[in-house]
Design a protein around this motif. Structure first.
Motif, PDB file in Angstrom:
ATOM      1  N   LEU A 115       1.297  -1.376   0.115  1.00  0.00           N
ATOM      2  CA  LEU A 115      -0.294  -0.357   0.084  1.00  0.00           C
ATOM      3  C   LEU A 115       0.580   1.065   0.360  1.00  0.00           C
ATOM      4  O   LEU A 115       0.202   2.652   0.149  1.00  0.00           O
ATOM      5  N   TYR A 116       2.434   1.078   0.340  1.00  0.00           N
ATOM      6  CA  TYR A 116       3.211   2.113   0.227  1.00  0.00           C
ATOM      7  C   TYR A 116       3.245   2.965  -1.228  1.00  0.00           C
ATOM      8  O   TYR A 116       3.722   2.547  -2.117  1.00  0.00           O
ATOM      9  N   THR A 117       3.237   4.177  -1.317  1.00  0.00           N
ATOM     10  CA  THR A 117       3.774   4.722  -2.790  1.00  0.00           C
ATOM     11  C   THR A 117       5.102   5.193  -2.242  1.00  0.00           C
ATOM     12  O   THR A 117       4.768   6.669  -1.137  1.00  0.00           O
ATOM     13  N   SER A 118       6.219   5.824  -3.123  1.00  0.00           N
ATOM     14  CA  SER A 118       6.941   6.807  -2.182  1.00  0.00           C
ATOM     15  C   SER A 118       6.966   7.812  -2.924  1.00  0.00           C
ATOM     16  O   SER A 118       7.515   8.933  -2.908  1.00  0.00           O
ATOM     17  N   GLY A 119       6.097   8.206  -4.054  1.00  0.00           N
ATOM     18  CA  GLY A 119       5.311   9.505  -4.696  1.00  0.00           C
ATOM     19  C   GLY A 119       6.025   9.829  -5.606  1.00  0.00           C
ATOM     20  O   GLY A 119       6.567   8.873  -6.146  1.00  0.00           O
ATOM     21  N   ASN A 120       6.350  10.787  -6.093  1.00  0.00           N
ATOM     22  CA  ASN A 120       8.008  11.594  -7.256  1.00  0.00           C
ATOM     23  C   ASN A 120       8.898  11.642  -6.599  1.00  0.00           C
ATOM     24  O   ASN A 120       9.127  11.364  -5.520  1.00  0.00           O
ATOM     25  N   GLY A 170       4.095  13.312  -2.581  1.00  0.00           N
ATOM     26  CA  GLY A 170       2.499  12.411  -2.312  1.00  0.00           C
ATOM     27  C   GLY A 170       3.277  10.939  -2.117  1.00  0.00           C
ATOM     28  O   GLY A 170       2.037   9.745  -2.373  1.00  0.00           O
ATOM     29  N   ALA A 171       4.064  11.025  -1.906  1.00  0.00           N
ATOM     30  CA  ALA A 171       4.801   9.446  -1.033  1.00  0.00           C
ATOM     31  C   ALA A 171       3.372   9.631   0.257  1.00  0.00           C
ATOM     32  O   ALA A 171       2.640  10.363   1.054  1.00  0.00           O
ATOM     33  N   GLY A 172       3.042   7.777   0.132  1.00  0.00           N
ATOM     34  CA  GLY A 172       2.218   7.590   1.411  1.00  0.00           C
ATOM     35  C   GLY A 172       1.667   6.179   1.344  1.00  0.00           C
ATOM     36  O   GLY A 172       1.807   5.543   0.633  1.00  0.00           O
ATOM     37  N   PHE A 173       0.400   6.236   2.058  1.00  0.00           N
ATOM     38  CA  PHE A 173      -0.056   5.335   1.949  1.00  0.00           C
ATOM     39  C   PHE A 173      -1.274   5.148   1.622  1.00  0.00           C
ATOM     40  O   PHE A 173      -2.235   6.079   1.379  1.00  0.00           O
ATOM     41  N   THR A 174      -2.014   4.089  -0.344  1.00  0.00           N
ATOM     42  CA  THR A 174      -2.457   4.654  -0.393  1.00  0.00           C
ATOM     43  C   THR A 174      -4.478   2.878  -0.613  1.00  0.00           C
ATOM     44  O   THR A 174      -3.253   2.389   0.705  1.00  0.00           O
ATOM     45  N   GLY A 175      -4.910   3.497  -0.725  1.00  0.00           N
ATOM     46  CA  GLY A 175      -6.436   2.758  -0.520  1.00  0.00           C
ATOM     47  C   GLY A 175      -5.886   1.284  -1.385  1.00  0.00           C
ATOM     48  O   GLY A 175      -5.038   1.563  -2.066  1.00  0.00           O
ATOM     49  N   GLY A 176      -6.873  -0.210  -0.527  1.00  0.00           N
ATOM     50  CA  GLY A 176      -5.917  -1.032  -1.524  1.00  0.00           C
ATOM     51  C   GLY A 176      -7.436  -2.327  -0.924  1.00  0.00           C
ATOM     52  O   GLY A 176      -8.063  -1.890  -0.370  1.00  0.00           O
ATOM     53  N   THR A 177      -6.427  -3.287  -1.666  1.00  0.00           N
ATOM     54  CA  THR A 177      -7.442  -4.774  -1.406  1.00  0.00           C
ATOM     55  C   THR A 177      -7.319  -4.826   0.455  1.00  0.00           C
ATOM     56  O   THR A 177      -6.401  -4.643   0.375  1.00  0.00           O
TER      57      THR A 177
END
Length: 106
Positions: A86-91, A97-104
């Protein structure tokens, strides 16, 4: 009745002032929450990561995460992998934009 603090409390007959913790039922409940969110909590679907945190934390407090007995209640590696997915490092350059996203769900 005298409590552990020494104060006296009156409880009606048949009322146990300290109910017994139903450990296995609590462990089963939180384990089930990790597999499928109960219907009453579907409105909290966007907070999956928070719900997983509280379920895992509760299992830890109940002593259900101790692997020494070989009775693994949850698959730790699967939960860790899911959280990191769920973690995205962003740009790449700025990290914006780094942080955790939603997911299954698990």
């Amino acid at each position: 009745m005298t409590s552990t603090t020494g104060s006296t409390q009156n409880f009606p007959d048949g009322i146990d002032p300290l109910p017994t913790l139903q450990l296995k039922r609590h462990i089963n409940y939180f384990s089930r929450c990790l597999r499928k969110l109960p219907g009453a909590y579907t409105a909290l679907d966007t907070n999956r990561l928070t719900l997983v945190h509280f379920a895992v934390q509760s299992l830890d407090l109940l002593g259900a995460l101790d692997n020494s007995g070989g009775n693994e209640v949850i698959n730790r590696d699967a939960i860790i992998e899911w959280v990191y997915s769920l973690y995205t490092s962003g740009n790449d350059e700025t990290g914006v934009g780094a942080g955790f996203t939603g997911g299954t769900f698990l």
